[in-house]
Design a protein around this motif. Structure first.
Motif, short mmCIF file in Angstrom:
data_model
loop_
_atom_site.label_atom_id
_atom_site.label_comp_id
_atom_site.label_asym_id
_atom_site.label_seq_id
_atom_site.Cartn_x
_atom_site.Cartn_y
_atom_site.Cartn_z
N ILE A 77 9.03 32.10 46.45
CA ILE A 77 8.55 31.54 47.72
C ILE A 77 9.74 31.42 48.68
N PHE A 78 9.55 31.89 49.90
CA PHE A 78 10.57 31.81 50.95
C PHE A 78 10.18 30.74 51.96
N LEU A 79 11.18 30.02 52.48
CA LEU A 79 10.97 29.13 53.61
C LEU A 79 11.36 29.86 54.89
N ALA A 80 10.63 29.58 55.97
CA ALA A 80 10.94 30.22 57.24
C ALA A 80 10.72 29.24 58.38
N ASP A 81 11.65 29.20 59.32
CA ASP A 81 11.47 28.46 60.56
C ASP A 81 10.78 29.37 61.57
N GLN A 82 10.18 28.76 62.57
CA GLN A 82 9.38 29.51 63.54
C GLN A 82 10.21 30.24 64.59
N ASP A 83 11.48 29.91 64.70
CA ASP A 83 12.28 30.40 65.83
C ASP A 83 13.48 31.25 65.43
N ASP A 84 13.57 31.61 64.15
CA ASP A 84 14.68 32.44 63.70
C ASP A 84 14.26 33.91 63.69
N ILE A 85 15.16 34.77 63.22
CA ILE A 85 14.87 36.20 63.04
C ILE A 85 15.42 36.62 61.68
N TRP A 86 14.56 37.23 60.85
CA TRP A 86 15.01 37.70 59.55
C TRP A 86 15.59 39.10 59.65
N ARG A 87 16.68 39.34 58.94
CA ARG A 87 17.19 40.70 58.82
C ARG A 87 16.20 41.51 57.99
N ILE A 88 16.07 42.77 58.28
CA ILE A 88 15.00 43.59 57.73
C ILE A 88 15.05 43.72 56.20
N ASP A 89 16.23 43.53 55.60
CA ASP A 89 16.36 43.67 54.15
C ASP A 89 16.51 42.33 53.42
N LYS A 90 16.21 41.24 54.10
CA LYS A 90 16.35 39.90 53.51
C LYS A 90 15.54 39.75 52.23
N VAL A 91 14.25 40.05 52.28
CA VAL A 91 13.38 39.86 51.13
C VAL A 91 13.81 40.77 49.98
N SER A 92 14.10 42.02 50.27
CA SER A 92 14.50 42.96 49.24
C SER A 92 15.75 42.50 48.51
N LYS A 93 16.77 42.10 49.25
CA LYS A 93 18.03 41.69 48.62
C LYS A 93 17.86 40.42 47.79
N MET A 94 17.14 39.44 48.31
CA MET A 94 17.02 38.16 47.61
C MET A 94 16.11 38.27 46.39
N VAL A 95 15.03 39.01 46.51
CA VAL A 95 14.12 39.18 45.37
C VAL A 95 14.81 39.95 44.25
N THR A 96 15.58 40.97 44.59
CA THR A 96 16.32 41.74 43.59
C THR A 96 17.24 40.84 42.78
N PHE A 97 17.97 39.96 43.46
CA PHE A 97 18.87 39.04 42.76
C PHE A 97 18.09 38.04 41.93
N MET A 98 17.04 37.47 42.48
CA MET A 98 16.24 36.48 41.75
C MET A 98 15.66 37.08 40.47
N ASN A 99 15.25 38.33 40.52
CA ASN A 99 14.64 38.97 39.36
C ASN A 99 15.65 39.43 38.32
N SER A 100 16.89 39.63 38.72
CA SER A 100 17.88 40.17 37.80
C SER A 100 18.78 39.11 37.18
N GLU A 101 18.81 37.92 37.76
CA GLU A 101 19.70 36.86 37.29
C GLU A 101 18.90 35.61 36.95
N LYS A 102 19.54 34.72 36.19
CA LYS A 102 18.94 33.41 35.91
C LYS A 102 19.11 32.56 37.16
N CYS A 103 18.12 32.50 37.97
CA CYS A 103 18.25 31.86 39.28
C CYS A 103 16.93 31.18 39.64
#
Length: 273
Positions: A77-103
């Motif tokens: 689950i990701f948290l998001a504020d209404q007024d920011d901007i996500w970099r286009i690869d944010k989800v990909s990078k973070m999910v990859t790490f979450m799935n590969s490490e004890k996190c």
């Protein structure tokens, strides 16, 4: 995402989330009875991934985020504020790490932007936690429970966390402690919090931020309050202890930090942690 009168920036933020290189499964948005065109802008996307709930009354951003988290069904689950901007690869990078490490929880670094989407180069002009602006850091750094006892160190809008952390957070059901600090502490007790030193969002500073970074030139005032018999954070950990038993040493440290109000004075005086 929790929204409230966010018409100025909400479209850009939603677009940045929907256009991720790794497609999201859902975008849960809880609107806190906005009086502007926020809801109409969200509806205009006509996207099946968006699940919108409009509150009948204003409940405040802490309860609104709790509500949005409770409606989320994903394993991460990701948290998001209404007024920011996500970099286009944010989800990909973070999910990859979450799935590969004890996190259990992963947060990231960020760029600061102003109301015109311009990068603010010097973060040191603002009261940003020293942990974030520390130089020469490894790409991945663990964040200890001991450090987080003294205060949160990264903005909640950079987080993603597991369903297990979500379930513990909802079971504690605390309305007084900021939701992002609760999530951090829950995950960190099991040594599962990491910082990803990559600027994966653009965090916007403007006059209507619910929580933001004051300019360091702003006057610092200590607010004197009558101490509670049981400090707010001690009560939080008592509730935490009901769903996950805390060891004796941790309980002693918690009592020392919060009965002596150490974390309070660190936060008020903007001391580095």
């Amino acid at each position: 995402m929790a929204t409230y009168n966010g018409e100025k920036y909400i479209e850009e933020q939603i677009n940045s989330i929907l256009k991720q290189t790794k497609q999201i499964d859902e975008l849960v948005i809880c609107d806190d009875k906005s009086s502007d065109s926020t809801v109409q802008i969200i509806d205009s996307f006509n996207c099946d991934l968006i699940k919108l709930k409009i509150n009948l009354e204003n409940i405040g951003y802490v309860r609104n985020f709790e509500q949005a988290i409770s409606m989320s069904s994903g394993d991460i689950i990701f948290l998001a504020d209404q007024d920011d901007i996500w970099r286009i690869d944010k989800v990909s990078k973070m999910v990859t790490f979450m799935n590969s490490e004890k996190c259990d929880l992963l947060c990231s670094n960020f760029d600061l932007i102003n109301q015109k989407d311009e990068i603010i180069e010097d973060k040191k002009k603002y009261n940003i936690p020293s942990f974030v602006i520390k130089e020469h850091r490894e790409i991945i750094t663990s964040i200890s429970f001991s450090r987080l006892l003294l205060g949160n160190v990264v903005q909640g809008c950079t987080y993603c966390f597991t369903k297990n952390v979500r379930n513990k957070y909802l079971a504690i059901n605390n309305q007084e402690v900021y939701h992002d600090w609760q999530l951090m502490l829950i995950a960190a007790y099991n040594e599962g919090v990491f910082f990803y030193n990559d600027n994966l969002i653009q965090y916007r500073l403007h006059s209507n931020n619910s929580i933001g970074f004051d300019n360091k030139k702003a006057k610092i005032e200590l607010e004197i309050k009558k101490p509670k018999i049981v400090p707010t954070m001690v009560q939080f950990f008592r509730d935490f202890n009901k769903i996950q038993k805390l060891d004796l040493i941790t309980k002693i440290r918690i009592n020392i930090v919060f009965y002596l109000r150490i974390a309070y004075f660190i936060a008020k005086l903007h001391l580095p942690i």
